[in-house]
Design a protein around this motif. Structure first.
Motif, PDB file in Angstrom:
ATOM      1  N   MET A  66      51.976  63.779   3.298  1.00 11.06           N
ATOM      2  CA  MET A  66      52.202  65.202   3.091  1.00 11.06           C
ATOM      3  C   MET A  66      50.971  65.720   2.355  1.00 11.06           C
ATOM      4  O   MET A  66      50.321  64.960   1.640  1.00 11.06           O
ATOM      5  CB  MET A  66      53.432  65.455   2.212  1.00 11.06           C
ATOM      6  CG  MET A  66      54.689  64.744   2.607  1.00 11.06           C
ATOM      7  SD  MET A  66      56.087  65.314   1.588  1.00 11.06           S
ATOM      8  CE  MET A  66      56.503  63.826   0.702  1.00 11.06           C
ATOM      9  N   LYS A  93      47.224  64.541  10.711  1.00 12.29           N
ATOM     10  CA  LYS A  93      48.635  64.716  11.018  1.00 12.29           C
ATOM     11  C   LYS A  93      49.430  64.528   9.726  1.00 12.29           C
ATOM     12  O   LYS A  93      49.314  63.498   9.065  1.00 12.29           O
ATOM     13  CB  LYS A  93      49.075  63.670  12.052  1.00 12.29           C
ATOM     14  CG  LYS A  93      50.574  63.536  12.248  1.00 12.29           C
ATOM     15  CD  LYS A  93      51.168  64.724  12.960  1.00 12.29           C
ATOM     16  CE  LYS A  93      52.641  64.458  13.310  1.00 12.29           C
ATOM     17  NZ  LYS A  93      53.301  65.683  13.799  1.00 12.29           N
ATOM     18  N   TYR A  95      53.405  65.448   7.636  1.00 10.84           N
ATOM     19  CA  TYR A  95      54.832  65.619   7.934  1.00 10.84           C
ATOM     20  C   TYR A  95      55.520  66.625   7.021  1.00 10.84           C
ATOM     21  O   TYR A  95      56.698  66.908   7.201  1.00 10.84           O
ATOM     22  CB  TYR A  95      55.527  64.248   7.879  1.00 10.84           C
ATOM     23  CG  TYR A  95      54.980  63.349   8.958  1.00 10.84           C
ATOM     24  CD1 TYR A  95      55.527  63.361  10.232  1.00 10.84           C
ATOM     25  CD2 TYR A  95      53.853  62.558   8.720  1.00 10.84           C
ATOM     26  CE1 TYR A  95      54.985  62.577  11.242  1.00 10.84           C
ATOM     27  CE2 TYR A  95      53.310  61.778   9.722  1.00 10.84           C
ATOM     28  CZ  TYR A  95      53.886  61.792  10.987  1.00 10.84           C
ATOM     29  OH  TYR A  95      53.336  61.027  11.994  1.00 10.84           O
ATOM     30  N   ALA A  96      54.786  67.166   6.070  1.00  6.96           N
ATOM     31  CA  ALA A  96      55.307  68.218   5.194  1.00  6.96           C
ATOM     32  C   ALA A  96      54.153  68.807   4.410  1.00  6.96           C
ATOM     33  O   ALA A  96      53.073  68.209   4.306  1.00  6.96           O
ATOM     34  CB  ALA A  96      56.365  67.677   4.238  1.00  6.96           C
ATOM     35  N   ALA A 125      53.178  76.044   5.982  1.00  6.14           N
ATOM     36  CA  ALA A 125      54.304  75.258   6.494  1.00  6.14           C
ATOM     37  C   ALA A 125      54.976  75.971   7.663  1.00  6.14           C
ATOM     38  O   ALA A 125      55.276  75.357   8.695  1.00  6.14           O
ATOM     39  CB  ALA A 125      55.313  74.986   5.377  1.00  6.14           C
ATOM     40  N   SER A 129      55.163  74.737  11.442  1.00  6.19           N
ATOM     41  CA  SER A 129      56.551  74.278  11.665  1.00  6.19           C
ATOM     42  C   SER A 129      56.841  72.977  10.910  1.00  6.19           C
ATOM     43  O   SER A 129      57.388  72.021  11.457  1.00  6.19           O
ATOM     44  CB  SER A 129      56.829  74.096  13.163  1.00  6.19           C
ATOM     45  OG  SER A 129      56.711  75.330  13.841  1.00  6.19           O
ATOM     46  N   LEU A 130      56.450  72.973   9.635  1.00  6.46           N
ATOM     47  CA  LEU A 130      56.658  71.809   8.777  1.00  6.46           C
ATOM     48  C   LEU A 130      57.603  72.160   7.625  1.00  6.46           C
ATOM     49  O   LEU A 130      57.666  73.312   7.189  1.00  6.46           O
ATOM     50  CB  LEU A 130      55.327  71.347   8.178  1.00  6.46           C
ATOM     51  CG  LEU A 130      54.320  70.699   9.125  1.00  6.46           C
ATOM     52  CD1 LEU A 130      53.003  70.446   8.394  1.00  6.46           C
ATOM     53  CD2 LEU A 130      54.869  69.390   9.703  1.00  6.46           C
ATOM     54  N   GLY A 157      63.229  72.190   3.819  1.00  6.53           N
ATOM     55  CA  GLY A 157      62.563  71.040   3.227  1.00  6.53           C
ATOM     56  C   GLY A 157      63.416  70.340   2.204  1.00  6.53           C
ATOM     57  O   GLY A 157      64.647  70.272   2.325  1.00  6.53           O
ATOM     58  N   PHE A 258      61.845  65.638   8.286  1.00  2.00           N
ATOM     59  CA  PHE A 258      60.412  65.381   8.449  1.00  2.00           C
ATOM     60  C   PHE A 258      59.988  65.165   9.906  1.00  2.00           C
ATOM     61  O   PHE A 258      58.802  65.099  10.206  1.00  2.00           O
ATOM     62  CB  PHE A 258      59.986  64.182   7.612  1.00  2.00           C
ATOM     63  CG  PHE A 258      60.122  64.394   6.130  1.00  2.00           C
ATOM     64  CD1 PHE A 258      59.267  65.247   5.450  1.00  2.00           C
ATOM     65  CD2 PHE A 258      61.129  63.760   5.397  1.00  2.00           C
ATOM     66  CE1 PHE A 258      59.377  65.452   4.095  1.00  2.00           C
ATOM     67  CE2 PHE A 258      61.272  63.962   4.036  1.00  2.00           C
ATOM     68  CZ  PHE A 258      60.384  64.807   3.378  1.00  2.00           C
TER      69      PHE A 258
END
Length: 260
Positions: A66, A93, A95-96, A125, A129-130, A157, A258
């Motif tokens: 992240m 890349k 994931y948050a 975010a 789209s995280l 989240g 996630f």
């Protein structure tokens, strides 16, 4: 040898502080020995991007990065820090966006720039789209209005290291957030155990926040992700279910949030 197989997920660990050392390998092996096979790594500032990414590269099936600017790292130069992190988001890349948030424990004078940094990172975010991974210390009264201001279908989240009241827990859930439950749930006088008892497991994920906030029986010592087992054991006991069932539900929750 374990009688039955399952996967525990540590949704918030700074294990990357040991990137490139034998200590990292040793701690990861202890995680695997306890069936803790998924770890999410939040950075805190520009300098911590590289160790997060190198740890994720070393353990691509287990460690998921992240990126964000921790509220305690929001200083006068925060816009420059944000620019570096935004550039890294285009290169990696993740994931948050995290960990981000508000912290009034150490410095109340930076509240307004903390809010500005938070708004900026929530916008990232949403654009990507995280989920967001929120740090909130002594700042619920400031955080909830901010989340309500920013609330839409793209805001979701984890409220990391949740230690609030049942009312605050419900408010966070109503805003679309899961609660990150860590070592504090094992502390006898913290009161978090009573709150967790009342919360549906679909709203809970597990975390260590290693190397901070070690659970009992390691309280006061350096925390590590393998100690997630003690947190899981406590929550399973509170919910009167097996650790396997708890691991299954909380790992499914983490996967839903996630995307992995």
């Amino acid at each position: 040898m374990f009688a039955e197989s399952y996967t525990l997920t540590d949704t918030h660990t700074h294990i990357y502080y040991h990137a490139g050392t034998d200590k990292l390998e040793d701690q990861m092996q202890r995680c695997f020995d306890q069936q803790i096979n998924r770890l999410f790594l939040p950075n805190v500032d520009q300098a911590s991007i590289a160790p997060v990414m190198s740890t994720a590269a070393a353990y691509p099936a287990n460690c998921f990065p992240m990126l964000g600017l921790h509220p305690c790292s929001v200083k006068e130069d925060y816009k420059a820090e944000l620019a570096h992190i935004e550039k890294a988001l285009a290169q990696h890349k993740v994931y948050a966006i995290g960990e981000i948030g508000l912290d009034l424990y150490w410095d109340k004078s930076t509240l307004e720039i903390q809010k500005d940094a938070f708004r900026t990172q929530v916008a990232w975010a949403k654009a990507l789209s995280l989920p967001i991974d929120i740090h909130c210390r002594e700042a619920f009264d400031e955080l909830f209005p901010l989340l309500e201001e920013l609330k839409d279908e793209k805001l979701y989240g984890v409220l990391h290291c949740f230690t609030g009241t049942l009312e605050q827990a419900q408010r966070a859930i109503d805003l679309g957030f899961a609660l990150g439950i860590g070592g504090v749930v094992t502390f006898k006088k913290a009161g978090l155990d009573a709150v967790v008892k009342e919360i549906d497991l679909q709203h809970i994920v597990l975390e260590t926040d290693a190397p901070y906030l070690a659970p009992s029986p390691y309280r006061g010592k350096e925390n590590e992700s393998s100690y997630l087992y003690h947190i899981a054991e406590k929550v399973a006991d509170l919910k009167q279910i097996s650790i396997k069932e708890l691991a299954t539900i909380t790992t499914e929750n983490a996967t839903r949030i996630f995307g992995i």
